[in-house]
Design a protein around this motif. Structure first.
Motif, PDB file in Angstrom:
ATOM      1  N   GLN A 259       0.825  -1.197   0.000  1.00 54.05           N
ATOM      2  CA  GLN A 259       0.000   0.000   0.000  1.00 54.05           C
ATOM      3  C   GLN A 259       0.869   1.259   0.000  1.00 54.05           C
ATOM      4  O   GLN A 259       0.543   2.236  -0.654  1.00 54.05           O
ATOM      5  CB  GLN A 259      -0.858  -0.016   1.247  1.00 54.05           C
ATOM      6  N   ASN A 260       1.956   1.221   0.764  1.00 61.17           N
ATOM      7  CA  ASN A 260       2.788   2.424   0.865  1.00 61.17           C
ATOM      8  C   ASN A 260       3.912   2.411  -0.157  1.00 61.17           C
ATOM      9  O   ASN A 260       3.894   3.162  -1.115  1.00 61.17           O
ATOM     10  CB  ASN A 260       3.358   2.566   2.280  1.00 61.17           C
ATOM     11  N   ASP A 261       4.891   1.500   0.019  1.00 58.16           N
ATOM     12  CA  ASP A 261       6.093   1.583  -0.822  1.00 58.16           C
ATOM     13  C   ASP A 261       5.824   1.309  -2.304  1.00 58.16           C
ATOM     14  O   ASP A 261       6.227   2.079  -3.165  1.00 58.16           O
ATOM     15  CB  ASP A 261       7.155   0.603  -0.303  1.00 58.16           C
TER      16      ASP A 261
ATOM     17  N   LEU B 134       1.966 -12.405  -0.448  1.00 54.13           N
ATOM     18  CA  LEU B 134       1.651 -10.992  -0.704  1.00 54.13           C
ATOM     19  C   LEU B 134       1.607 -10.657  -2.187  1.00 54.13           C
ATOM     20  O   LEU B 134       0.751  -9.907  -2.629  1.00 54.13           O
ATOM     21  CB  LEU B 134       2.747 -10.103  -0.111  1.00 54.13           C
ATOM     22  N   ALA B 135       2.563 -11.188  -2.941  1.00 53.53           N
ATOM     23  CA  ALA B 135       2.723 -10.659  -4.296  1.00 53.53           C
ATOM     24  C   ALA B 135       2.801 -11.701  -5.414  1.00 53.53           C
ATOM     25  O   ALA B 135       2.384 -11.416  -6.518  1.00 53.53           O
ATOM     26  CB  ALA B 135       3.980  -9.783  -4.336  1.00 53.53           C
TER      27      ALA B 135
ATOM     28  N   GLY C 265      -2.864  -4.078  -3.597  1.00 47.27           N
ATOM     29  CA  GLY C 265      -2.082  -4.062  -4.844  1.00 47.27           C
ATOM     30  C   GLY C 265      -2.867  -3.451  -5.994  1.00 47.27           C
ATOM     31  O   GLY C 265      -2.462  -3.556  -7.143  1.00 47.27           O
ATOM     32  N   ARG C 266      -4.012  -2.804  -5.689  1.00 48.31           N
ATOM     33  CA  ARG C 266      -4.899  -2.396  -6.792  1.00 48.31           C
ATOM     34  C   ARG C 266      -4.300  -1.280  -7.658  1.00 48.31           C
ATOM     35  O   ARG C 266      -4.467  -1.272  -8.870  1.00 48.31           O
ATOM     36  CB  ARG C 266      -6.291  -2.020  -6.264  1.00 48.31           C
ATOM     37  N   TRP C 267      -3.595  -0.337  -7.060  1.00 45.43           N
ATOM     38  CA  TRP C 267      -3.051   0.771  -7.876  1.00 45.43           C
ATOM     39  C   TRP C 267      -1.942   0.239  -8.785  1.00 45.43           C
ATOM     40  O   TRP C 267      -1.865   0.578  -9.944  1.00 45.43           O
ATOM     41  CB  TRP C 267      -2.503   1.882  -6.969  1.00 45.43           C
ATOM     42  N   PHE C 268      -1.105  -0.618  -8.217  1.00 44.01           N
ATOM     43  CA  PHE C 268      -0.040  -1.214  -9.026  1.00 44.01           C
ATOM     44  C   PHE C 268      -0.656  -2.060 -10.139  1.00 44.01           C
ATOM     45  O   PHE C 268      -0.201  -2.019 -11.289  1.00 44.01           O
ATOM     46  CB  PHE C 268       0.880  -2.057  -8.122  1.00 44.01           C
TER      47      PHE C 268
END
Ligand code: HEM
Length: 527
Positions: free
Chosen positions: A144-146, A319-320, A477-480
Motif C-alpha cells: 500500500q505504501n512503498d 503478498l505478491a 495491490g490495486r493501484w499497481f
C-alpha cells in the motif's frame, strides 16, 4: 490359534467399518446440521427441508455456476433481504443485500472476522499452518505504501519487460501470426511483476520463473481445492495433500531469494546502526524493489514480529506472487471484451489512438504515461465490473458469542459465514446505467476530471464496485495492478494489429471463480 487371529482381524475390520460409516454419516449430515442452525425466518432460493435435500443442494452447486445465487439475488437481495445458500464445501452462507455493504465492512474484527472467513474462502491457514491473517494485513502496508508510492517509477521497467517478452513470443511478425492469448499475458505479467519485485537478472531467468509460476499456480489451486471444493471437515487433510507441490516450489524459490533477503536485511540493519535519519535516508541508494521494502518493513515493525529470510520468501509469495494470476486473467478478459465488441463502436481504435498520443506527449513532458490512458483504464474497470474474478466478496464470519443481529433484524449464530454477491451487484441496473451492456468507456468522463498529467482520482473501490474488495481489507495491490495492466495493454495495441473475434467466448464459472478459458488463440500482426 489361526481361528483366534481371524476372529480378531474380523472384529478389527468390523470396528473400522463401523467407525468409517459413522464418520461418513456425520460428514453427510454436516450441511443440514449447519443449515438448520440458521434462523427459520431466513429465506433461501434452495429447498433444503432435510439432511438429504441439503446434501443434494451442495452437490447441485458443482454445476450450478451462478444460477442459484442469481435467483436469490433477484428474489431477496433486490428487496433488501438477506438469504441463505449452501455451497460445494458443505458450508451454508448468508448473503447480504447491497444496502448492507457498509455495515458489513465496518464491523470490528471481534464481531465479524475477516481472518476467520478466510478459512472458508481461501484455507491459507490450513496450507501454511504458521499463516497469520493479521500479519498479512499488516505486511500488506508495504504494498500500500512503498509499492504504490513508487508506482509511476515502475513504468519504464515494465515497458522493457513487455517489449522483451513480445519480441520473444511474437517477434517481428509482419504477417498475421496465431498466438495463445493466455500464454502471452501470463508470460508478460510474471516477467514484468518480477522485474518490479526482485529485479534483473532473475526476472529473465527461465528456471527461476518456472518455480515462481509453479508456486503461484499450485498455491492458487490448493486454495480453491481445500477451501471451496472440499467438505469443510476434511479440509485440513486436503490442504496438506494439495499443499505438497506448493512446499516443493517454495523451497525452490527460497533457494534464489533467501540469500537476497538475508543480504538486504543485514545491509539495512547495519545502516540503521550507523545512521540517524528518516526512512528515505535509509533506503537511499538501495534497489527500489519488494526485497528492499519488505526487509525495511520488518525492521520498522510492519508485518510479523520476527521473521527469517526464508520465511520472508513465503510472505512474498502470499503478498505478491500469488496475485499475479489475477493480472493476466483480467487482461485476457479486457482483450476478449474489446475484440468481440461490435465493430461500429471501434473501441480498440479509440484506445490505440489515445495510447499513441499519450506516449508521444509523455516522452516530451517526462510525465508518467499511465496517467493519461483514461480509455484503457475505463475498459479495465468495465471488464472487471462485468466479470469480477470472484462473484462473491467481502467474506466475514460471525465470531461474537451469542451471534449478530443483521441490519434486516435477523439474528445469525456464531460461525455464520457472510458475504455479498458482488458479481450480481455490479451488473444491477439499480446501480449502473444499462448495467448488462458492455460499455468500455463508461468511466472515461470521471477519469478525465483529474486531467491527463495527474493520476485519476476515481477510486478503485466503493460500495458498488467491489472487485478489489472494499474497506480496510481492500486489495493493497490495486493501484499497481491498474498501472501495469494499462501499460501492457497500451504497448500491445500500439504495436500490434489484432484480429477481432466474432463472439465473446464464455468464461469458466465454478465455485467462487470466474476465469477465462486457457486456450484462446488470437491473430496478431506487427504494425
Ligand atoms: C486484477 C488484479 C487484482 C484483483 C482483482 C485483486 C482482488 C483482490 C481482492 C478481492 C482482495 C480481497 C479483499 C477482501 O478481503 O475484502 C484482495 C486482497 C489482496 N490483494 Fe489483490 N487483487 C489484484 C491484484 C493484486 C496484486 C498485483 C497484489 C500484489 C502486488 C495484490 C495483493 C493483495 C493482498 C496482499 C491482499 C490481502 C490484503 C489483506 O488481507 O489485508 N493483489 N485482492
Amino acid at each position: 490359534m489361526i481361528g483366534e487371529m481371524y476372529a480378531s482381524i474380523a472384529t478389527g475390520v468390523k470396528t473400522a467399518a463401523a467407525v468409517l460409516s459413522i464418520a461418513v454419516s456425520l460428514l453427510l449430515l454436516c450441511p443440514w446440521a449447519a443449515y438448520a442452525r440458521l434462523p427459520p425466518s431466513i429465506k433461501s432460493p434452495i429447498k433444503a427441508k432435510g439432511p438429504f435435500s441439503a446434501l443434494r443442494a451442495c452437490f447441485n452447486e458443482i454445476t450450478a455456476g451462478t444460477t442459484t445465487s442469481t435467483k436469490g439475488y433477484e428474489l431477496y437481495s433486490k428487496k433488501g433481504q438477506s438469504f441463505a445458500m449452501l455451497n460445494i464445501n458443505f458450508r451454508p452462507q448468508v448473503i447480504l443485500p447491497p444496502e448492507h455493504v457498509r455495515w458489513l465492512v465496518t464491523q470490528p474484527e471481534d464481531i465479524l472476522s475477516h481472518a476467520k472467513a478466510g478459512d472458508d474462502a481461501d484455507a491459507l491457514r490450513y496450507i501454511w499452518p504458521l499463516f497469520n491473517a493479521s500479519a498479512l494485513h499488516s505486511f500488506s502496508k508495504v504494498l500500500q505504501n512503498d509499492l504504490t508510492r513508487n508506482v509511476a517509477q515502475t513504468e519504464e521497467v515494465v515497458f522493457e519487460e513487455v517489449e522483451h517478452v513480445l519480441n520473444e513470443l511474437v517477434g517481428p511478425a509482419e504477417s498475421w501470426k496465431e498466438v495463445n492469448m493466455v500464454q502471452v499475458f501470463e508470460r508478460i505479467m510474471y516477467q514484468a511483476t518480477q522485474r518490479v519485485y526482485v529485479g534483473l537478472p532473475l526476472c529473465r531467468d527461465a528456471t527461476y520463473m518456472e518455480y515462481v509460476k509453479g508456486y503461484a499456480r499450485s498455491l492458487g489451486t490448493a486454495m480453491v481445492f481445500a477451501a471451496q471444493l472440499t467438505p469443510w471437515p476434511l479440509r485440513r487433510l486436503t490442504a496438506l495433500l494439495a499443499g505438497l507441490p506448493v512446499y516443493y516450489y517454495v523451497l525452490r524459490v527460497r533457494s534464489y531469494l533467501s540469500p537476497l533477503f538475508k543480504a538486504q536485511m543485514e545491509r539495512l540493519r547495519a545502516k540503521e546502526g550507523t545512521k540517524e535519519g528518516t526512512k528515505e535516508d535509509l533506503l537511499a541508494g538501495e534497489p527500489g524493489n519488494l526485497i528492499t521494502w519488505m526487509s525495511n518493513g520488518v525492521l520498522s515493525g510492519v508485518g510479523p514480529k520476527s521473521v527469517s529470510p526464508s520465511e520472508m520468501v513465503t510472505w512474498l509469495g502470499i503478498l505478491a506472487l500469488l496475485p499475479t494470476d489475477n493480472l493476466w486473467t483480467t487482461c485476457t478478459n479486457v482483450l476478449l471484451d474489446l475484440l468481440s465488441s461490435e465493430s461500429e463502436h471501434a473501441y480498440l481504435q479509440a484506445i490505440r489512438e489515445e495510447a499513441k498520443t499519450v506516449f508521444a506527449s509523455g516522452k516530451e513532458s517526462g510525465q508518467p504515461v499511465s496517467h493519461g490512458l483514461h480509455h484503457i483504464d475505463s475498459a479495465i474497470r468495465e471488464s472487471l465490473r462485468m466479470n469480477s474474478l470472484s462473484p462473491r466478496s467481502l467474506h466475514r464470519q460471525v465470531v461474537r458469542r451469542g451471534g449478530v443481529v443483521l441490519p434486516d433484524g435477523q439474528t445469525v449464530p456464531p460461525g455464520t459465514w457472510l458475504c455479498v454477491l458482488s458479481g450480481n451487484l455490479q451488473r444491477d441496473d439499480d446501480f449502473y446505467d444499462d448495467a448488462q451492456t458492455y460499455k468500455p468507456f463508461r468511466f472515461v468522463s470521471k477519469l478525465a476530471e483529474a486531467g491527463s498529467d495527474k493520476a485519476p482520482l476515481l477510486p478503485l473501490t466503493n460500495e458498488k464496485y467491489l472487485t478489489f474488495g472494499y474497506g480496510r481489507h481492500a486489495c493493497p495491490g490495486r493501484w499497481f495492478s491498474f498501472q501495469i495492466m494499462k501499460i501492457v495493454i497500451a504497448y500491445l495495441v500500439i504495436n500490434y494489429d489484432i484480429e477481432p473475434l466474432e463472439k465473446r467466448p464464455d468464461n469458466i464459472v465454478f465455485a467462487d471463480l470466474n476465469i477465462p478459458h486457457l486456450s484462446h488463440v488470437i491473430r496478431v500482426k506487427r504494425i
